[in-house]
Design a protein around this motif. Structure first.
Motif, PDB file in Angstrom:
ATOM      1  N   TYR A 179       0.846  -1.201   0.000  1.00  7.04           N
ATOM      2  CA  TYR A 179       0.000   0.000   0.000  1.00  7.04           C
ATOM      3  C   TYR A 179       0.872   1.237   0.000  1.00  7.04           C
ATOM      4  O   TYR A 179       0.661   2.169   0.765  1.00  7.04           O
ATOM      5  CB  TYR A 179      -0.921  -0.013   1.221  1.00  7.04           C
ATOM      6  CG  TYR A 179      -1.693  -1.295   1.313  1.00  7.04           C
ATOM      7  CD1 TYR A 179      -2.759  -1.522   0.442  1.00  7.04           C
ATOM      8  CD2 TYR A 179      -1.328  -2.293   2.194  1.00  7.04           C
ATOM      9  CE1 TYR A 179      -3.443  -2.714   0.481  1.00  7.04           C
ATOM     10  CE2 TYR A 179      -2.010  -3.488   2.238  1.00  7.04           C
ATOM     11  CZ  TYR A 179      -3.076  -3.698   1.379  1.00  7.04           C
ATOM     12  OH  TYR A 179      -3.758  -4.880   1.400  1.00  7.04           O
ATOM     13  N   SER A 180       1.880   1.226  -0.858  1.00  6.12           N
ATOM     14  CA  SER A 180       2.792   2.365  -0.887  1.00  6.12           C
ATOM     15  C   SER A 180       2.735   3.053  -2.233  1.00  6.12           C
ATOM     16  O   SER A 180       2.381   2.457  -3.249  1.00  6.12           O
ATOM     17  CB  SER A 180       4.217   1.897  -0.627  1.00  6.12           C
ATOM     18  OG  SER A 180       4.658   1.111  -1.716  1.00  6.12           O
ATOM     19  N   ILE A 181       3.054   4.316  -2.241  1.00  2.28           N
ATOM     20  CA  ILE A 181       3.164   5.075  -3.473  1.00  2.28           C
ATOM     21  C   ILE A 181       4.547   5.698  -3.505  1.00  2.28           C
ATOM     22  O   ILE A 181       5.006   6.259  -2.504  1.00  2.28           O
ATOM     23  CB  ILE A 181       2.064   6.161  -3.567  1.00  2.28           C
ATOM     24  CG1 ILE A 181       0.694   5.465  -3.661  1.00  2.28           C
ATOM     25  CG2 ILE A 181       2.297   7.080  -4.756  1.00  2.28           C
ATOM     26  CD1 ILE A 181      -0.473   6.392  -3.880  1.00  2.28           C
ATOM     27  N   ALA A 182       5.227   5.524  -4.636  1.00  2.00           N
ATOM     28  CA  ALA A 182       6.555   6.111  -4.785  1.00  2.00           C
ATOM     29  C   ALA A 182       6.399   7.567  -5.204  1.00  2.00           C
ATOM     30  O   ALA A 182       5.754   7.859  -6.208  1.00  2.00           O
ATOM     31  CB  ALA A 182       7.359   5.335  -5.823  1.00  2.00           C
ATOM     32  N   LEU A 183       6.952   8.465  -4.395  1.00  2.00           N
ATOM     33  CA  LEU A 183       6.950   9.891  -4.734  1.00  2.00           C
ATOM     34  C   LEU A 183       8.380  10.270  -5.085  1.00  2.00           C
ATOM     35  O   LEU A 183       9.253  10.247  -4.214  1.00  2.00           O
ATOM     36  CB  LEU A 183       6.450  10.726  -3.548  1.00  2.00           C
ATOM     37  CG  LEU A 183       5.015  10.463  -3.075  1.00  2.00           C
ATOM     38  CD1 LEU A 183       4.648  11.434  -1.944  1.00  2.00           C
ATOM     39  CD2 LEU A 183       4.021  10.624  -4.226  1.00  2.00           C
ATOM     40  N   VAL A 184       8.619  10.569  -6.338  1.00  2.00           N
ATOM     41  CA  VAL A 184       9.993  10.845  -6.769  1.00  2.00           C
ATOM     42  C   VAL A 184      10.051  12.130  -7.583  1.00  2.00           C
ATOM     43  O   VAL A 184       9.020  12.661  -8.013  1.00  2.00           O
ATOM     44  CB  VAL A 184      10.559   9.668  -7.604  1.00  2.00           C
ATOM     45  CG1 VAL A 184      10.612   8.395  -6.766  1.00  2.00           C
ATOM     46  CG2 VAL A 184       9.722   9.436  -8.852  1.00  2.00           C
ATOM     47  N   GLY A 185      11.271  12.618  -7.792  1.00  2.00           N
ATOM     48  CA  GLY A 185      11.435  13.845  -8.561  1.00  2.00           C
ATOM     49  C   GLY A 185      12.863  14.333  -8.514  1.00  2.00           C
ATOM     50  O   GLY A 185      13.759  13.636  -8.024  1.00  2.00           O
ATOM     51  N   SER A 186      13.040  15.523  -9.039  1.00  2.00           N
ATOM     52  CA  SER A 186      14.376  16.081  -9.199  1.00  2.00           C
ATOM     53  C   SER A 186      15.037  16.422  -7.871  1.00  2.00           C
ATOM     54  O   SER A 186      14.362  16.760  -6.901  1.00  2.00           O
ATOM     55  CB  SER A 186      14.302  17.367 -10.019  1.00  2.00           C
ATOM     56  OG  SER A 186      13.932  17.089 -11.328  1.00  2.00           O
ATOM     57  N   ARG A 187      16.355  16.345  -7.876  1.00  2.00           N
ATOM     58  CA  ARG A 187      17.111  16.864  -6.735  1.00  2.00           C
ATOM     59  C   ARG A 187      16.985  18.386  -6.711  1.00  2.00           C
ATOM     60  O   ARG A 187      16.791  18.982  -5.661  1.00  2.00           O
ATOM     61  CB  ARG A 187      18.589  16.454  -6.845  1.00  2.00           C
ATOM     62  CG  ARG A 187      18.825  14.989  -6.496  1.00  2.00           C
ATOM     63  CD  ARG A 187      20.308  14.669  -6.469  1.00  2.00           C
ATOM     64  NE  ARG A 187      20.909  14.866  -7.785  1.00  2.00           N
ATOM     65  CZ  ARG A 187      20.928  13.964  -8.739  1.00  2.00           C
ATOM     66  NH1 ARG A 187      20.393  12.780  -8.542  1.00  2.00           N
ATOM     67  NH2 ARG A 187      21.484  14.229  -9.904  1.00  2.00           N
ATOM     68  N   ALA A 188      17.078  19.001  -7.893  1.00  2.00           N
ATOM     69  CA  ALA A 188      16.984  20.457  -7.988  1.00  2.00           C
ATOM     70  C   ALA A 188      15.512  20.874  -7.994  1.00  2.00           C
ATOM     71  O   ALA A 188      14.979  21.334  -8.997  1.00  2.00           O
ATOM     72  CB  ALA A 188      17.674  20.940  -9.261  1.00  2.00           C
ATOM     73  N   ALA A 189      14.862  20.686  -6.853  1.00  2.00           N
ATOM     74  CA  ALA A 189      13.429  20.987  -6.773  1.00  2.00           C
ATOM     75  C   ALA A 189      13.212  22.479  -6.528  1.00  2.00           C
ATOM     76  O   ALA A 189      14.051  23.147  -5.926  1.00  2.00           O
ATOM     77  CB  ALA A 189      12.807  20.191  -5.636  1.00  2.00           C
ATOM     78  N   THR A 190      12.083  22.969  -7.005  1.00  2.00           N
ATOM     79  CA  THR A 190      11.722  24.360  -6.725  1.00  2.00           C
ATOM     80  C   THR A 190      10.857  24.394  -5.463  1.00  2.00           C
ATOM     81  O   THR A 190      10.414  23.359  -4.960  1.00  2.00           O
ATOM     82  CB  THR A 190      10.907  24.965  -7.881  1.00  2.00           C
ATOM     83  OG1 THR A 190       9.635  24.303  -7.928  1.00  2.00           O
ATOM     84  CG2 THR A 190      11.621  24.790  -9.216  1.00  2.00           C
ATOM     85  N   GLN A 191      10.604  25.587  -5.009  1.00  2.00           N
ATOM     86  CA  GLN A 191       9.721  25.790  -3.867  1.00  2.00           C
ATOM     87  C   GLN A 191       8.354  25.158  -4.171  1.00  2.00           C
ATOM     88  O   GLN A 191       7.743  24.522  -3.315  1.00  2.00           O
ATOM     89  CB  GLN A 191       9.562  27.293  -3.663  1.00  2.00           C
ATOM     90  CG  GLN A 191       9.258  27.698  -2.263  1.00  2.00           C
ATOM     91  CD  GLN A 191       9.181  29.220  -2.137  1.00  2.00           C
ATOM     92  OE1 GLN A 191       9.362  29.954  -3.116  1.00  2.00           O
ATOM     93  NE2 GLN A 191       8.917  29.690  -0.941  1.00  2.00           N
ATOM     94  N   TYR A 192       7.898  25.360  -5.416  1.00  2.00           N
ATOM     95  CA  TYR A 192       6.619  24.775  -5.853  1.00  2.00           C
ATOM     96  C   TYR A 192       6.642  23.257  -5.721  1.00  2.00           C
ATOM     97  O   TYR A 192       5.748  22.653  -5.126  1.00  2.00           O
ATOM     98  CB  TYR A 192       6.341  25.193  -7.301  1.00  2.00           C
ATOM     99  CG  TYR A 192       5.217  24.425  -7.971  1.00  2.00           C
ATOM    100  CD1 TYR A 192       3.889  24.649  -7.619  1.00  2.00           C
ATOM    101  CD2 TYR A 192       5.476  23.466  -8.952  1.00  2.00           C
ATOM    102  CE1 TYR A 192       2.862  23.953  -8.226  1.00  2.00           C
ATOM    103  CE2 TYR A 192       4.459  22.761  -9.562  1.00  2.00           C
ATOM    104  CZ  TYR A 192       3.152  23.003  -9.201  1.00  2.00           C
ATOM    105  OH  TYR A 192       2.141  22.306  -9.793  1.00  2.00           O
ATOM    106  N   GLY A 193       7.690  22.630  -6.266  1.00  6.64           N
ATOM    107  CA  GLY A 193       7.793  21.173  -6.230  1.00  6.64           C
ATOM    108  C   GLY A 193       7.821  20.645  -4.804  1.00  6.64           C
ATOM    109  O   GLY A 193       7.167  19.638  -4.487  1.00  6.64           O
ATOM    110  N   GLU A 194       8.565  21.325  -3.941  1.00  2.10           N
ATOM    111  CA  GLU A 194       8.654  20.869  -2.546  1.00  2.10           C
ATOM    112  C   GLU A 194       7.308  21.024  -1.842  1.00  2.10           C
ATOM    113  O   GLU A 194       6.898  20.151  -1.078  1.00  2.10           O
ATOM    114  CB  GLU A 194       9.751  21.628  -1.812  1.00  2.10           C
ATOM    115  CG  GLU A 194      11.130  21.243  -2.344  1.00  2.10           C
ATOM    116  CD  GLU A 194      12.264  21.767  -1.479  1.00  2.10           C
ATOM    117  OE1 GLU A 194      12.012  22.632  -0.626  1.00  2.10           O
ATOM    118  OE2 GLU A 194      13.396  21.296  -1.685  1.00  2.10           O
ATOM    119  N   HIS A 195       6.637  22.128  -2.137  1.00  4.29           N
ATOM    120  CA  HIS A 195       5.328  22.342  -1.516  1.00  4.29           C
ATOM    121  C   HIS A 195       4.340  21.252  -1.947  1.00  4.29           C
ATOM    122  O   HIS A 195       3.629  20.666  -1.114  1.00  4.29           O
ATOM    123  CB  HIS A 195       4.789  23.722  -1.898  1.00  4.29           C
ATOM    124  CG  HIS A 195       3.371  23.929  -1.490  1.00  4.29           C
ATOM    125  ND1 HIS A 195       3.001  24.224  -0.195  1.00  4.29           N
ATOM    126  CD2 HIS A 195       2.216  23.841  -2.193  1.00  4.29           C
ATOM    127  CE1 HIS A 195       1.691  24.321  -0.124  1.00  4.29           C
ATOM    128  NE2 HIS A 195       1.181  24.094  -1.327  1.00  4.29           N
TER     129      HIS A 195
END
Lengths: 438, 438
Positions: A179-195
């Motif tokens: 019951y897990s979901i992988a949340l992935v993305g860039s290392r160079a995240a923006t404020q928007y992405g982190e939010h």
């Protein structure tokens, strides 16, 4: 008696050191000599073969980890090993499958020769001992396919599933993986992405999902952090040993993940992360979770590799859109346009994407026998039975032809193996095919 | 001789006033008495029937605009009108089709009675005259189905296509409609939405596309402005008469659109925009353009209505994603998730979505006979022939069954009409069906 030239009692102690934990596993017995040898051999293979080495997986499945390690250790020729495999299989044992393509005997021996040349230079039993000792020191444990805590979804990787996994943390986190979901993305995240990641991770934890990620800077880190802050389950898959946290700036975060969740790697303690290991680690993230969501990714972000694995495995894949003016979201839009990723904008849509419902928050999932002894060796299954069982799912029934494709075995072998597993009561036939009973 | 009780010369002058323009149409003759009556009648119908009134469209198609107006003017009963239609059709003329459903005779008469009750209270010939005079004063002209400048794509609206269109501006803008993209969105646009719209509009103009929109505040206005600034073609569809610009804050903008592009409405001069007329105007935007793109839209934005029309007509539909944290983009994400809109992030992807290639910038598209006389009346076609011709496309051949569905006629009627049109040389049969020759 000696195992691989090591004292039997020593091997048993080392095996016990990475399979049992003080104050846990009440009635679990320490591994016996045969199981200890098996554990030691699988641990050795995690250092010999690079992640995703299908040939190593094949050899271990065909001969068992112990014999497979022995023949490499004793410098057998490819021909002699090939002969042993045929002998074990007996008449009509099916062709030797090398992952994607089927080759004749000579081709197989050439491939095997290349494998031996990869593995032999790495085989130092002292190093295996050191990695087992290091693992024990940090309370890392070894998980083998078939163990109660083994993530069953990894079976979809077939010949490319890990030979074993090293992990630290709480077993509840591993049990939450379906019951897990992988949340992935860039290392160079923006404020928007982190939010957006924070909102998604917290929202999914509130709905009872576990959060899987890669512990990298940026999106990954935020996904774990928000899960911890929400008292949710979170699992970090690492590209190096679980004794050395990478990136070093996330040492405190990974320490907290070990305390409240779990970190997992298919590399032994002491192993450094490499480019290849990051890419192979991504396949585990995609395979172990029920769905993968890319929250922010540039046009060439490494997280697109995880997305590619998820798509290849048929796992639901989502991407969070962002401003078209932001290069940090270009990879997400690319996934939606070119890779048929679903456009997901909040936790509720991500939960829907996953297509599974977590058990209600607060309920404890009953834990079965967590002793490592419950491996294919312990159950006395044939290699065909192990491969066929790995190719089955609890949730969906699969036709024999599909199982043959997944396991890389012939139809005859699959039918034979299903017969044995059926007597054991662990598989059952439904109208649409075969499934696991548990 | 008098037409609808008006002096024949007066009707001819009024008709000439909205079909010819000083210094244009060199060899074009002023409309003769019959054509003038037809133009007058169609103009009257644009004021009698609300946009999208399929019953009015049916009546005009069955009886011709003049007779249709006459029977309303002369207060015929529904039964008598119904009898006239059957008489005109002759034996085997097919069932009377009311758009979506087929009804028997009695049902049709009831529906017709309701239509007469809608139209009669609005029929004041003085008002028709005033709207024609007002149109002439602002150099607005009337466009009838079949005219060279009539947007052929409107034929896809079948019974719901406009009875006539009022327009002001340059004919080149109308001729560019087959290579146009509708850029629409919320009035309450954000800085992000306006920026993206500006880039999209300018980029599409650079690629030779015309920009269609609704001249509203926010996204629509920016789409037109950027097209004008890029020396591109732009067409604004209005929900009221083309003599009164709405919204009033866009008077200067609409004046510039008339100078360099075109404004179009199916309402006569003097008509005010209403909620219904905005919704019906949206169907024209969707039908007239090769693709519709929603650039920024809230969850309940009116631009989703335009998107719905585009989807219903099978036109390519795109939506520009934005921050998931911005309610102003929620409608776009909804279109991508629920309505299968394509996620488009720049002009190049929008051009690809449209699936048509504009003629190279600078090339003049040859203009045919632009005189309004070239209508179904002028050509002496039967109503079936007109409806069948409207249901045909220049680009793609359509099977007889498809034409029957689009025109609302029986298979027998379609085959008969195609025969006549074939003799006229305006249609041809291909392996996959029938198409227009021009």
């Amino acid at each position: 008696m000696r195992i691989f030239g090591l004292d039997e009692a020593r091997v048993m102690a080392l095996a016990a050191g990475v399979t049992m934990r003080v104050g846990e596993g009440g009635g679990a017995e320490p591994p016996d000599a045969a199981t200890a040898a098996h554990i030691f051999a699988r641990a050795a293979w995690t250092g010999l073969a690079e992640p995703g080495d299908g040939l190593a997986g094949l050899l271990v499945t065909e001969l068992g980890a112990v014999t497979a390690l022995q023949v490499v250790h004793d410098s057998w020729t490819a021909r002699r090993i090939s002969g042993l495999i045929r002998q074990r299989r007996g008449v009509g044992g099916g062709e030797l499958d090398l992952g994607q393509s089927r080759g004749d005997e000579e081709e197989f021996e050439t491939t095997l020769q290349q494998g031996l040349e990869r593995w032999r230079p790495r085989l130092f039993l002292d190093e295996v001992v050191r990695s087992l000792e290091a693992a024990h020191r940090v309370a890392a444990r070894l998980l083998l396919p078939g163990d109660a805590l083994w993530p069953p979804a990894l079976g979809d990787l077939a010949a490319h599933q890990p030979i074993a996994l090293w992990w630290r943390g709480e077993s509840a986190a591993l049990l939450a993986l379906p019951y897990s979901i992988a949340l992935v993305g860039s290392r160079a995240a923006t404020q928007y992405g982190e939010h957006v990641t924070m909102e998604a991770s917290a929202g999914l934890c509130d709905r009872g999902f576990a959060i899987v990620s890669g512990a990298a800077y940026g999106i990954d880190g935020m996904a774990h952090r928000a899960a911890l802050a929400s008292n949710g389950q979170t699992v970090a898959f690492l590209a190096g040993g679980v004794d050395r946290f990478y990136p070093t700036g996330h040492e405190a975060l990974l320490t907290r993940i070990v305390q409240a969740g779990a970190v997992i790697s298919e590399l032994p303690c002491g192993a450094s992360p490499t480019k290849w290991r990051f890419l192979q680690r991504n396949r585990l993230i995609a395979a172990a979770s029920a769905a993968t969501v890319v929250l922010e990714a540039g046009w060439r972000s490494g997280s697109l590799n995880t997305a590619g694995h998820a798509a290849a495995l048929g796992r639901p894949l989502g991407a969070v859109p962002g401003p078209v003016t932001s290069p940090a979201s270009a990879g997400c839009h690319r996934l939606i346009r070119e890779y048929d990723a679903e456009c997901v904008t909040n936790a509720s849509e991500m939960a829907e994407l996953a297509g599974v419902r977590p058990v209600a928050a607060g309920l404890t999932i009953p834990v079965g026998d967590t002793a490592t002894g419950l491996t294919e060796a312990g159950l006395g299954r044939t290699s065909d039975q192990v491969r066929v069982f790995d190719a089955l799912s609890v949730r969906s029934a699969r036709p024999v032809a599909d199982i043959a494709r997944r396991s890389g075995l012939s139809l005859t072998s699959v039918r034979g193996a299903l017969g044995g597993l059926g007597l054991e009561g662990v598989v059952r036939e439904r109208a649409s095919g075969w499934s696991r009973t548990t």
